[in-house]
Design a protein around this motif. Structure first.
Motif, PDB file in Angstrom:
ATOM      1  N   GLU A 186       0.827  -1.211   0.000  1.00 17.66           N
ATOM      2  CA  GLU A 186       0.000   0.000   0.000  1.00 17.66           C
ATOM      3  C   GLU A 186       0.859   1.259   0.000  1.00 17.66           C
ATOM      4  O   GLU A 186       0.516   2.248  -0.646  1.00 17.66           O
ATOM      5  N   ARG A 187       1.972   1.231   0.720  1.00 21.05           N
ATOM      6  CA  ARG A 187       2.874   2.393   0.697  1.00 21.05           C
ATOM      7  C   ARG A 187       3.477   2.571  -0.693  1.00 21.05           C
ATOM      8  O   ARG A 187       3.645   3.700  -1.165  1.00 21.05           O
ATOM      9  N   THR A 188       3.801   1.471  -1.352  1.00 12.72           N
ATOM     10  CA  THR A 188       4.339   1.550  -2.704  1.00 12.72           C
ATOM     11  C   THR A 188       3.294   2.114  -3.656  1.00 12.72           C
ATOM     12  O   THR A 188       3.602   2.954  -4.511  1.00 12.72           O
ATOM     13  N   TYR A 189       2.055   1.664  -3.521  1.00  4.56           N
ATOM     14  CA  TYR A 189       0.965   2.197  -4.344  1.00  4.56           C
ATOM     15  C   TYR A 189       0.831   3.709  -4.123  1.00  4.56           C
ATOM     16  O   TYR A 189       0.729   4.482  -5.081  1.00  4.56           O
ATOM     17  N   ALA A 242       0.677   9.477 -16.304  1.00  2.61           N
ATOM     18  CA  ALA A 242      -0.260   8.406 -16.652  1.00  2.61           C
ATOM     19  C   ALA A 242       0.395   7.040 -16.440  1.00  2.61           C
ATOM     20  O   ALA A 242      -0.247   6.109 -15.932  1.00  2.61           O
ATOM     21  N   PHE A 243       1.671   6.919 -16.808  1.00  2.00           N
ATOM     22  CA  PHE A 243       2.386   5.672 -16.565  1.00  2.00           C
ATOM     23  C   PHE A 243       2.425   5.341 -15.076  1.00  2.00           C
ATOM     24  O   PHE A 243       2.226   4.184 -14.674  1.00  2.00           O
ATOM     25  N   CYS A 244       2.684   6.336 -14.232  1.00  2.00           N
ATOM     26  CA  CYS A 244       2.741   6.113 -12.779  1.00  2.00           C
ATOM     27  C   CYS A 244       1.401   5.629 -12.242  1.00  2.00           C
ATOM     28  O   CYS A 244       1.350   4.722 -11.396  1.00  2.00           O
ATOM     29  N   PHE A 245       0.304   6.209 -12.725  1.00  2.00           N
ATOM     30  CA  PHE A 245      -1.015   5.787 -12.259  1.00  2.00           C
ATOM     31  C   PHE A 245      -1.292   4.338 -12.663  1.00  2.00           C
ATOM     32  O   PHE A 245      -1.834   3.559 -11.872  1.00  2.00           O
ATOM     33  N   LEU A 246      -0.922   3.979 -13.871  1.00  2.00           N
ATOM     34  CA  LEU A 246      -1.132   2.600 -14.330  1.00  2.00           C
ATOM     35  C   LEU A 246      -0.200   1.620 -13.602  1.00  2.00           C
ATOM     36  O   LEU A 246      -0.612   0.532 -13.209  1.00  2.00           O
ATOM     37  N   ALA A 247       1.043   2.020 -13.420  1.00  2.00           N
ATOM     38  CA  ALA A 247       1.997   1.150 -12.735  1.00  2.00           C
ATOM     39  C   ALA A 247       1.615   0.933 -11.277  1.00  2.00           C
ATOM     40  O   ALA A 247       1.816  -0.154 -10.729  1.00  2.00           O
ATOM     41  N   GLY A 248       1.049   1.952 -10.649  1.00  2.00           N
ATOM     42  CA  GLY A 248       0.611   1.808  -9.263  1.00  2.00           C
ATOM     43  C   GLY A 248      -0.445   0.731  -9.116  1.00  2.00           C
ATOM     44  O   GLY A 248      -0.380  -0.102  -8.205  1.00  2.00           O
ATOM     45  N   VAL A 249      -1.411   0.714 -10.012  1.00  2.00           N
ATOM     46  CA  VAL A 249      -2.454  -0.319  -9.964  1.00  2.00           C
ATOM     47  C   VAL A 249      -1.851  -1.678 -10.272  1.00  2.00           C
ATOM     48  O   VAL A 249      -2.132  -2.670  -9.600  1.00  2.00           O
ATOM     49  N   TRP A 250      -1.013  -1.736 -11.296  1.00  2.00           N
ATOM     50  CA  TRP A 250      -0.397  -3.004 -11.671  1.00  2.00           C
ATOM     51  C   TRP A 250       0.401  -3.593 -10.515  1.00  2.00           C
ATOM     52  O   TRP A 250       0.294  -4.781 -10.209  1.00  2.00           O
ATOM     53  N   ARG A 251       1.210  -2.771  -9.857  1.00  2.00           N
ATOM     54  CA  ARG A 251       2.039  -3.266  -8.749  1.00  2.00           C
ATOM     55  C   ARG A 251       1.189  -3.666  -7.545  1.00  2.00           C
ATOM     56  O   ARG A 251       1.533  -4.590  -6.832  1.00  2.00           O
ATOM     57  N   GLU A 252       0.094  -2.964  -7.313  1.00  2.00           N
ATOM     58  CA  GLU A 252      -0.764  -3.300  -6.175  1.00  2.00           C
ATOM     59  C   GLU A 252      -1.546  -4.584  -6.433  1.00  2.00           C
ATOM     60  O   GLU A 252      -1.716  -5.395  -5.536  1.00  2.00           O
ATOM     61  N   LEU A 253      -2.010  -4.772  -7.667  1.00  2.00           N
ATOM     62  CA  LEU A 253      -2.810  -5.960  -7.967  1.00  2.00           C
ATOM     63  C   LEU A 253      -1.962  -7.205  -8.186  1.00  2.00           C
ATOM     64  O   LEU A 253      -2.454  -8.320  -8.050  1.00  2.00           O
ATOM     65  N   ASP A 254      -0.693  -7.045  -8.524  1.00  2.00           N
ATOM     66  CA  ASP A 254       0.196  -8.178  -8.737  1.00  2.00           C
ATOM     67  C   ASP A 254       1.437  -8.012  -7.869  1.00  2.00           C
ATOM     68  O   ASP A 254       2.508  -7.652  -8.358  1.00  2.00           O
ATOM     69  N   PRO A 255       1.325  -8.265  -6.556  1.00  2.00           N
ATOM     70  CA  PRO A 255       2.444  -8.000  -5.651  1.00  2.00           C
ATOM     71  C   PRO A 255       3.554  -9.040  -5.684  1.00  2.00           C
ATOM     72  O   PRO A 255       4.541  -8.896  -5.000  1.00  2.00           O
ATOM     73  N   GLY A 256       3.399 -10.120  -6.455  1.00  2.00           N
ATOM     74  CA  GLY A 256       4.443 -11.133  -6.519  1.00  2.00           C
ATOM     75  C   GLY A 256       3.995 -12.406  -5.832  1.00  2.00           C
ATOM     76  O   GLY A 256       2.830 -12.784  -5.881  1.00  2.00           O
ATOM     77  N   ALA A 257       4.929 -13.065  -5.180  1.00  2.00           N
ATOM     78  CA  ALA A 257       4.631 -14.331  -4.522  1.00  2.00           C
ATOM     79  C   ALA A 257       3.569 -14.140  -3.446  1.00  2.00           C
ATOM     80  O   ALA A 257       3.606 -13.163  -2.707  1.00  2.00           O
ATOM     81  N   PRO A 258       2.616 -15.069  -3.354  1.00  2.00           N
ATOM     82  CA  PRO A 258       1.547 -14.911  -2.364  1.00  2.00           C
ATOM     83  C   PRO A 258       2.070 -15.135  -0.950  1.00  2.00           C
ATOM     84  O   PRO A 258       2.744 -16.128  -0.689  1.00  2.00           O
ATOM     85  N   PRO A 259       1.784 -14.192  -0.061  1.00  2.00           N
ATOM     86  CA  PRO A 259       2.187 -14.380   1.333  1.00  2.00           C
ATOM     87  C   PRO A 259       1.196 -15.313   2.033  1.00  2.00           C
ATOM     88  O   PRO A 259       0.148 -15.639   1.471  1.00  2.00           O
ATOM     89  N   PRO A 260       1.486 -15.722   3.238  1.00  2.00           N
ATOM     90  CA  PRO A 260       0.471 -16.444   4.002  1.00  2.00           C
ATOM     91  C   PRO A 260      -0.753 -15.548   4.203  1.00  2.00           C
ATOM     92  O   PRO A 260      -0.684 -14.340   4.009  1.00  2.00           O
ATOM     93  N   ARG A 261      -1.840 -16.125   4.584  1.00  2.00           N
ATOM     94  CA  ARG A 261      -3.082 -15.367   4.755  1.00  2.00           C
ATOM     95  C   ARG A 261      -2.905 -14.311   5.852  1.00  2.00           C
ATOM     96  O   ARG A 261      -2.674 -14.638   7.003  1.00  2.00           O
ATOM     97  N   PRO A 275      -9.700  -2.853  -2.200  1.00  2.00           N
ATOM     98  CA  PRO A 275     -10.490  -3.479  -3.267  1.00  2.00           C
ATOM     99  C   PRO A 275      -9.951  -3.097  -4.653  1.00  2.00           C
ATOM    100  O   PRO A 275      -9.731  -1.920  -4.939  1.00  2.00           O
ATOM    101  N   PRO A 276      -9.736  -4.074  -5.520  1.00  2.00           N
ATOM    102  CA  PRO A 276      -9.213  -3.787  -6.864  1.00  2.00           C
ATOM    103  C   PRO A 276     -10.105  -2.829  -7.650  1.00  2.00           C
ATOM    104  O   PRO A 276      -9.606  -1.998  -8.406  1.00  2.00           O
ATOM    105  N   SER A 277     -11.419  -2.915  -7.467  1.00  2.00           N
ATOM    106  CA  SER A 277     -12.316  -2.008  -8.200  1.00  2.00           C
ATOM    107  C   SER A 277     -12.070  -0.554  -7.809  1.00  2.00           C
ATOM    108  O   SER A 277     -12.132   0.344  -8.654  1.00  2.00           O
ATOM    109  N   LEU A 278     -11.754  -0.308  -6.547  1.00  2.00           N
ATOM    110  CA  LEU A 278     -11.443   1.052  -6.097  1.00  2.00           C
ATOM    111  C   LEU A 278     -10.153   1.541  -6.744  1.00  2.00           C
ATOM    112  O   LEU A 278     -10.085   2.676  -7.234  1.00  2.00           O
ATOM    113  N   LEU A 279      -9.139   0.688  -6.753  1.00  2.00           N
ATOM    114  CA  LEU A 279      -7.857   1.077  -7.353  1.00  2.00           C
ATOM    115  C   LEU A 279      -8.009   1.394  -8.833  1.00  2.00           C
ATOM    116  O   LEU A 279      -7.501   2.413  -9.319  1.00  2.00           O
TER     117      LEU A 279
END
Length: 144
Positions: A46-49, A91-110, A117-121
């Motif tokens: 979230e801080r990265t976003y 515009a690139f920064c806005f798109l990259a922010g969503v991309w990085r937030e929705l695809d954070p990499g390896a899944p952490p434990p729950r 919410p992705p729809s908000l982003l």
């Protein structure tokens, strides 16, 4: 069995019980540390976003400001081009922010916390991209 032998067996049983309890506590502690690490991962994402959005807003303002500040200093096309590059970067920064937030990499434990919410982003950053595109069109069409 002698008393000393019974006492030795009792100590052995007590020691084994303590060892078992200690192992359970360590397992619980390790699980909790893992859950807390998952929470920290979400907060870091979230801080990265927020950093992507903040950079995009700064680039958007800089692009509009560059056009206004450079109009009497350099050729109008150069002022417009400079502003355009900054606005396209926003515009690139806005798109990259969503991309990085929705695809954070390896899944952490729950984690214990919920993700944004992705729809908000997508809706907020989609609006910001439209603002960037409107500013880009305004830079090229509005003559100051």
């Amino acid at each position: 069995m002698t008393d000393s032998r019974r006492a030795g067996n009792a100590k052995l049983v007590a020691s084994a019980s303590k060892l078992k309890d200690s192992a359970v506590q360590q397992t619980d502690s390790a699980d909790r540390r893992t859950e807390l690490a998952a929470d920290r991962t979400i907060f870091a994402a979230e801080r990265t976003y927020a950093a992507w959005v903040r950079t995009g807003l700064s680039a958007l303002a800089a692009g509009v400001g560059a056009k206004a500040l450079l109009k009497d200093v350099v050729d109008p096309w150069l002022a417009s081009a400079t502003g355009s590059v900054l606005i396209l970067f926003s515009a690139f920064c806005f798109l990259a922010g969503v991309w990085r937030e929705l695809d954070p990499g390896a899944p952490p434990p729950r984690p214990d916390i919920r993700r944004l919410p992705p729809s908000l982003l997508v809706s907020v950053n989609g609006f910001l991209v439209l603002v960037s595109l409107a500013a880009l069109i305004g830079i090229w069409l509005v003559r100051a």
